[in-house]
Design an enzyme around this catalytic site. Structure first.
Site, short mmCIF file in Angstrom:
data_model
loop_
_atom_site.label_atom_id
_atom_site.label_comp_id
_atom_site.label_asym_id
_atom_site.label_seq_id
_atom_site.Cartn_x
_atom_site.Cartn_y
_atom_site.Cartn_z
N TYR A 128 43.58 -18.38 20.21
CA TYR A 128 44.11 -17.55 21.28
C TYR A 128 43.02 -17.56 23.11
O TYR A 128 43.48 -16.64 23.58
CB TYR A 128 43.92 -16.11 21.00
N ASP A 241 34.86 -14.36 9.95
CA ASP A 241 35.27 -15.84 10.40
C ASP A 241 33.71 -16.43 10.81
O ASP A 241 33.37 -16.84 11.70
CB ASP A 241 35.89 -15.66 11.52
N1 LIG Z 1 29.23 -17.83 25.01
C1 LIG Z 1 29.75 -18.82 24.72
N2 LIG Z 1 29.32 -19.54 25.58
C2 LIG Z 1 29.31 -20.56 25.14
N3 LIG Z 1 30.63 -21.56 24.78
C3 LIG Z 1 30.72 -20.42 23.84
C4 LIG Z 1 31.01 -18.95 24.05
N4 LIG Z 1 32.26 -18.01 23.93
C5 LIG Z 1 32.76 -19.33 23.13
N5 LIG Z 1 32.01 -20.77 23.11
C6 LIG Z 1 33.28 -21.81 23.35
O1 LIG Z 1 34.11 -21.33 22.91
C7 LIG Z 1 34.69 -21.93 21.99
C8 LIG Z 1 35.94 -21.20 21.18
O2 LIG Z 1 35.55 -20.08 21.45
P1 LIG Z 1 35.84 -18.89 20.56
O3 LIG Z 1 35.63 -18.92 19.24
O4 LIG Z 1 34.83 -17.62 20.83
O5 LIG Z 1 37.38 -18.59 20.84
P2 LIG Z 1 38.74 -18.70 19.88
O6 LIG Z 1 39.77 -18.11 20.19
O7 LIG Z 1 38.52 -17.21 19.38
O8 LIG Z 1 38.25 -19.71 18.53
P3 LIG Z 1 39.03 -19.41 16.97
O9 LIG Z 1 40.30 -19.74 17.25
O10 LIG Z 1 37.83 -20.77 16.62
O11 LIG Z 1 39.19 -18.64 16.62
C9 LIG Z 1 33.62 -22.14 20.69
O12 LIG Z 1 33.98 -22.43 19.45
C10 LIG Z 1 32.26 -22.34 21.34
O13 LIG Z 1 31.87 -23.30 21.34
#
Ligand SMILES: Nc1ncnc2c1ncn2[C@@H]1O[C@H](COP(=O)(O)OP(=O)(O)OP(=O)(O)O)[C@@H](O)[C@H]1O
Length: 586
Positions: A128, A241
């Site tokens: 997302y 997760d």
């Molecule tokens: N605070 C942060 N600092 C550095 N990199 C980050 C941070 N937060 C997220 N990321 C990077 O961005 C990626 C995606 O972030 P996140 O998992 O929060 O998104 P998501 O849309 O919820 O992902 P998923 O579909 O995997 O659940 C993480 O795997 C990480 O590599």
């Protein structure tokens, strides 16, 4: 949790607020904005918004995109005839459409202005969201900006983010990512979460060929993971997760649990059904695969057990491609549940889930090279969620009291940058390694890192969220084709998360006809017959009170989105077929 929030935006009463649709996002806005993008070039103070727009030459943005640059935040100003599209904002500066869908999470906060950050690089992409490295122009600090992708401006996207905000605001711990603020632009349908910047994620590090974790390092990461989980659980939050890419690590070796988009609040004393369609497949516990809707901290502890075993062995331990295969891998490694387990679980058609011939637990044999970790692996990978105990018990257990001890985070190596955005590269490498692994047998020595890591978790495979329409489409497919696919999660409104109980009208794919499908403590008092050994070190029994199912007979029982009974299929039949499972028996 003390969000650091920017000063209140200076919304002017002369704002042009012609959008009357406050209940839903302005659906036309995004489409029209994107078509405007190439022609809107601004370099002046925008008197309407009071925002200093970033200079952008015509076409430059496209070139930047091609070159992989994200550049400064681009504040696009609609041409005069488009200004009617600027959405309404409330007194705090939140767009009304956002308030309508995520008001509970943000109403008492004040958004930071987009132009007070400078985007530096894209560092991650999730289901997302896109995640950017950015500089906070007010403090000079480097931060991570998680931008929700409002695909088609679906409220589900916003709800995921609202859930994440609500949960994060309950938490404050060194091993849990800190939400430092929120950013919105009144003229764009975007919301950014501001986080402290973390240089690495555990999946990225684990997939690096050059990085071989030692046992003290593995223990160091596990200590931090369990401490973060302990805090979440004590504050009534289930992450749901836990996986390597959601465990972020900074250059000081500090691990922080991130991505609370699937998290839920829960009260062990209050029975509230939750969706079982959570947790990335490889890290998903058996009770969720079977369809439990009442569960607790055990789901996160199972994932933590998978991570521990993965860090030690150098590869994901149970890389299932489908839920059935996942369950089979679990039973083969951890032993199949006892008759009593099935009986007490009161699943209407338990036989559909259980193999005809019981499997013995072979964790001890599989991880014999890691004697000091064995007991904790066995505890966390207990089929019975009650036997996984608690994060606190794990932290106080033998694992951390036995040599080799956990190292200090500050003594961990300084790793080169390695982010999830490199996943494609890693996948390609992994495929090569996997090919090579077919040629080279495992040498059987006490190497922690085995250089044949399979491709990364078919993550939240396509997991984390899918629209109901897509789920329905998929179900239709699976009903005509017994080859199952990894399921995806339902939108958050189908979950008990954020305080909403599972909707009685939920036609979730896994359901039970039994009177009581809960995983109550009475159900799980006995040991799984297949388990050769269970922990004796991890402290007393879990204090988690489990819940009773209130949805008796609500749904047609089905598995994997289709009804096995309707096509004359049993678990053993489903279990047939080869897999590249971990360990000698797989
Ligand atoms: N605070 C942060 N600092 C550095 N990199 C980050 C941070 N937060 C997220 N990321 C990077 O961005 C990626 C995606 O972030 P996140 O998992 O929060 O998104 P998501 O849309 O919820 O992902 P998923 O579909 O995997 O659940 C993480 O795997 C990480 O590599």
């Amino acid at each position: 949790m003390g969000c650091v929030l920017g000063k209140q935006s200076q919304s002017s009463s002369s704002d042009i607020r012609h959008s009357r649709n406050t209940q839903a996002p302005p659906r036309n806005l995004r489409r029209r904005r994107s078509s405007d993008e190439s022609s809107l070039v601004v370099s002046v103070n925008d008197s309407v918004d009071g925002v200093v727009a970033v200079k952008e030459k015509r076409g430059e943005r496209q070139q930047q995109r091609k070159a992989g640059h994200t550049g400064d935040f681009q504040v696009m100003v609609p041409s005069p005839d488009k200004r009617r599209m600027i959405p309404e904002t409330d007194t705090n500066g939140w767009p009304s459409w956002l308030m309508a869908v995520a008001g509970e999470a943000i109403s008492d906060l004040t958004p930071r202005r987009a132009n007070t950050f400078q985007k530096l690089d894209k560092i991650g992409q999730g289901t997302y969201s896109n995640v950017y490295k950015a500089r906070d122009l007010l403090t000079g600090k480097i931060v991570a900006l998680k931008k929700v992708r409002f695909d088609n401006l679906e409220p589900e996207s916003v709800e995921f983010m609202a859930r994440e905000i609500l949960v994060l605001r309950k938490l404050d711990h060194p091993n849990v990512i800190k939400l430092e603020g929120l950013v919105t632009s009144r003229m764009s349908c975007s919301l950014y979460l501001v986080f402290e910047y973390m240089e690495h994620d555990l999946a990225g590090l684990a997939a690096c060929q050059e990085i071989n974790f030692t046992e003290p390092q593995v223990k160091c990461y596990m200590k931090q993971l369990l401490s973060g989980l302990e805090h979440c659980h004590k504050n009534g939050v289930l992450h749901r997760d836990i996986k390597g890419s959601n465990l972020l690590i900074d250059n000081e070796g500090i691990l922080k649990i991130a991505d609370f988009g699937l998290a839920t609040t829960y009260d062990p004393g209050q029975k509230k059904p939750l969706t079982s369609r959570v947790v990335t497949l490889w890290y998903r516990p058996p009770e969720l695969l079977i369809g439990a809707t009442y569960y607790g901290v055990g789901v996160d502890l199972w994932s933590a057990g998978c991570i521990l075993a993965e860090l030690l062995s150098g590869k994901p331990i149970m890389p299932g491609r489908t839920e059935v295969e996942q369950l089979r891998k679990i039973f083969k490694l951890c032993g199949s549940p006892s008759e009593e387990y099935w009986k007490k679980s009161k699943l209407a058609n338990a036989t559909l889930f259980k193999p005809q011939h019981p499997y013995k637990c072979c964790i001890a044999e599989t991880f014999k090279d890691f004697p000091s970790s064995l007991s904790l692996i066995e505890t966390l990978l207990s089929i019975d969620p009650e036997e996984r105990s608690t994060a606190t018990a794990a932290l106080n257990g033998e694992f951390f009291k036995t040599e080799p001890f956990a190292c200090e985070p500050s003594t961990l190596p300084k790793y080169p940058p390695c982010k999830e955005i490199d996943a494609k590269l890693r996948d390609a490498e992994a495929r090569q390694r996997s090919l090579a692994a077919k040629v080279n047998a495992v040498d059987g020595t006490r190497r922690i890192k085995v250089h044949k890591r399979p491709t990364r978790a078919v993550p939240a495979p396509e997991a984390n969220a899918e629209t109901q329409a897509n789920l329905d489409k998929w179900r239709v497919m699976t009903q005509t084709n017994a080859k199952s696919k990894s399921e995806k999660f339902p939108p958050p409104h189908q979950d008990g998360a954020v305080g909403h109980p599972v909707d009685a009208s939920n036609k979730g794919p896994v359901s039970f006809g039994a009177k009581d499908t809960s995983f109550s403590s009475s159900i799980f008092n006995s040991k799984s017959s297949g388990s050769a050994k269970r922990s004796t070190h991890a402290g007393g029994p879990s204090r988690r009170k489990t819940n009773r199912d209130s949805q008796s007979g609500r749904y047609q029982k089905s598995m994997l989105g289709f009804k096995p009974s309707s096509i004359g299929i049993s678990m053993d039949m489903l279990f047939k077929g080869k897999s590249k499972a971990f360990g000698s028996q797989n």
